[in-house]
Design an enzyme around this catalytic site. Sequence first.
Site, PDB file in Angstrom:
ATOM      1  N   ASP A   1       0.059  16.609  -1.395  1.00 41.25           N
ATOM      2  CA  ASP A   1      -0.300  15.759  -2.527  1.00 41.25           C
ATOM      3  C   ASP A   1       0.747  15.943  -3.634  1.00 41.25           C
ATOM      4  O   ASP A   1       1.173  17.059  -3.928  1.00 41.25           O
ATOM      5  CB  ASP A   1      -1.695  16.143  -3.051  1.00 41.25           C
TER       6      ASP A   1
ATOM      7  N   CYS B   1       0.639   3.343   3.212  1.00 40.96           N
ATOM      8  CA  CYS B   1       1.320   2.641   4.313  1.00 40.96           C
ATOM      9  C   CYS B   1       2.830   2.832   4.192  1.00 40.96           C
ATOM     10  O   CYS B   1       3.519   3.037   5.198  1.00 40.96           O
ATOM     11  CB  CYS B   1       0.987   1.152   4.300  1.00 40.96           C
TER      12      CYS B   1
ATOM     13  N   GLY C   1     -14.127   8.049  -7.379  1.00 42.11           N
ATOM     14  CA  GLY C   1     -12.827   8.243  -8.007  1.00 42.11           C
ATOM     15  C   GLY C   1     -11.652   7.939  -7.106  1.00 42.11           C
ATOM     16  O   GLY C   1     -10.531   8.390  -7.369  1.00 42.11           O
TER      17      GLY C   1
ATOM     18  N   HIS D   1      -8.580  14.809   1.587  1.00 44.43           N
ATOM     19  CA  HIS D   1      -7.940  15.912   0.875  1.00 44.43           C
ATOM     20  C   HIS D   1      -8.278  17.221   1.589  1.00 44.43           C
ATOM     21  O   HIS D   1      -9.455  17.490   1.870  1.00 44.43           O
ATOM     22  CB  HIS D   1      -8.471  16.010  -0.560  1.00 44.43           C
TER      23      HIS D   1
ATOM     24  N   HIS E   1      -7.972   8.404   3.106  1.00 47.28           N
ATOM     25  CA  HIS E   1      -7.311   9.704   3.165  1.00 47.28           C
ATOM     26  C   HIS E   1      -8.325  10.808   2.965  1.00 47.28           C
ATOM     27  O   HIS E   1      -9.365  10.610   2.315  1.00 47.28           O
ATOM     28  CB  HIS E   1      -6.198   9.815   2.120  1.00 47.28           C
TER      29      HIS E   1
ATOM     30  N   CYS F   1       0.846  -1.200   0.000  1.00 51.61           N
ATOM     31  CA  CYS F   1       0.000   0.000   0.000  1.00 51.61           C
ATOM     32  C   CYS F   1       0.882   1.251   0.000  1.00 51.61           C
ATOM     33  O   CYS F   1       1.739   1.419   0.870  1.00 51.61           O
ATOM     34  CB  CYS F   1      -0.930  -0.015   1.212  1.00 51.61           C
TER      35      CYS F   1
ATOM     36  N   HIS G   1      -3.551   1.008   8.349  1.00 48.30           N
ATOM     37  CA  HIS G   1      -4.218   0.761   7.069  1.00 48.30           C
ATOM     38  C   HIS G   1      -5.708   0.529   7.250  1.00 48.30           C
ATOM     39  O   HIS G   1      -6.155  -0.235   8.103  1.00 48.30           O
ATOM     40  CB  HIS G   1      -3.614  -0.439   6.344  1.00 48.30           C
TER      41      HIS G   1
ATOM     42  N   HIS H   1      -6.092   3.515   0.596  1.00 50.02           N
ATOM     43  CA  HIS H   1      -5.782   3.712   2.020  1.00 50.02           C
ATOM     44  C   HIS H   1      -6.521   4.996   2.378  1.00 50.02           C
ATOM     45  O   HIS H   1      -6.274   6.038   1.757  1.00 50.02           O
ATOM     46  CB  HIS H   1      -4.267   3.843   2.210  1.00 50.02           C
TER      47      HIS H   1
ATOM     48  N   ASN I   1     -12.661  10.637  -0.907  1.00 48.11           N
ATOM     49  CA  ASN I   1     -13.245   9.810  -1.954  1.00 48.11           C
ATOM     50  C   ASN I   1     -13.266   8.361  -1.484  1.00 48.11           C
ATOM     51  O   ASN I   1     -12.238   7.831  -1.059  1.00 48.11           O
ATOM     52  CB  ASN I   1     -12.419   9.932  -3.244  1.00 48.11           C
TER      53      ASN I   1
HETATM   54  P1  5GP Z   1      -7.875   9.757  -4.431  1.00 48.71           P
HETATM   55  O1  5GP Z   1      -8.002   9.882  -5.932  1.00 48.71           O
HETATM   56  O2  5GP Z   1      -7.673   8.306  -4.032  1.00 48.71           O
HETATM   57  O3  5GP Z   1      -8.956  10.433  -3.670  1.00 48.71           O
HETATM   58  O4  5GP Z   1      -6.572  10.562  -4.050  1.00 48.71           O
HETATM   59  C1  5GP Z   1      -5.291  10.027  -4.126  1.00 48.71           C
HETATM   60  C2  5GP Z   1      -4.332  11.193  -4.126  1.00 48.71           C
HETATM   61  O5  5GP Z   1      -3.044  10.701  -3.868  1.00 48.71           O
HETATM   62  C3  5GP Z   1      -4.263  11.930  -5.473  1.00 48.71           C
HETATM   63  O6  5GP Z   1      -4.623  13.305  -5.303  1.00 48.71           O
HETATM   64  C4  5GP Z   1      -2.817  11.763  -5.897  1.00 48.71           C
HETATM   65  O7  5GP Z   1      -2.289  12.906  -6.524  1.00 48.71           O
HETATM   66  C5  5GP Z   1      -2.115  11.459  -4.592  1.00 48.71           C
HETATM   67  N1  5GP Z   1      -0.913  10.645  -4.736  1.00 48.71           N
HETATM   68  C6  5GP Z   1      -0.773   9.540  -5.522  1.00 48.71           C
HETATM   69  N2  5GP Z   1       0.464   9.028  -5.389  1.00 48.71           N
HETATM   70  C7  5GP Z   1       1.112   9.823  -4.479  1.00 48.71           C
HETATM   71  C8  5GP Z   1       2.427   9.790  -3.915  1.00 48.71           C
HETATM   72  O8  5GP Z   1       3.252   8.933  -4.222  1.00 48.71           O
HETATM   73  N3  5GP Z   1       2.744  10.771  -3.032  1.00 48.71           N
HETATM   74  C9  5GP Z   1       1.841  11.751  -2.677  1.00 48.71           C
HETATM   75  N4  5GP Z   1       2.266  12.668  -1.794  1.00 48.71           N
HETATM   76  N5  5GP Z   1       0.596  11.792  -3.190  1.00 48.71           N
HETATM   77  C10 5GP Z   1       0.234  10.844  -4.068  1.00 48.71           C
HETATM   78 ZN    ZN Z   2      -2.303   1.393   3.633  1.00 49.75          ZN
END
Ligand code: 5GP
Ligand code: ZN
Length: 115
Positions: free
Chosen positions: A30, A7, A93, A102, A100, A4, A46, A98, A87
């Site tokens: 991000d 993680c 989307g 925003h 999170h 993950c 996790h 894991h 999300n």
């Molecule tokens: P989701 O689309 O799952 O709501 O958001 C995932 C977020 O993780 C996205 O905004 C994406 O830009 C961010 N993200 C993806 N990979 C990485 C990474 O390796 N490091 C960081 N800091 N953010 C990441």
């Molecule tokens: Zn995780």
Amino acid sequence: MDDCLFCKIARKDIPAALVYEDDHLLAFKDIFPQAPVHLLIIPKAHCESLGDLTPEIAAATARIPQVAAKLAAEQGVQASGWRLLSNNGPDAGQSVFHLHFHLLGGKPLGAKLCV
Ligand code: 5GP
Ligand code: ZN
């Protein structure tokens, strides 16, 4: 979880620009910011989404709005306004499975919450 991404960030196995850490939560920038301020706040343990909370992770996650408000102030967007969202699942989307949140701010974010 071994494979993950978040993680790995929580374990410091891969780098991230950290902005907050306590025993149970971590916040970092991000990597593909969609606003001048775009942070991710995660429970270190996790959990795939809000549908999979354990009591322990729920207790940590309950503090995320408070941490977000502190970070919004530190990032200079408390007065201008900011958004906190999570999300959960395919229609939302979610791309990293894991849990999170925003934290977005630093520009007008628009009134629409979905397309
Ligand atoms: P989701 O689309 O799952 O709501 O958001 C995932 C977020 O993780 C996205 O905004 C994406 O830009 C961010 N993200 C993806 N990979 C990485 C990474 O390796 N490091 C960081 N800091 N953010 C990441
Ligand atoms: Zn995780």
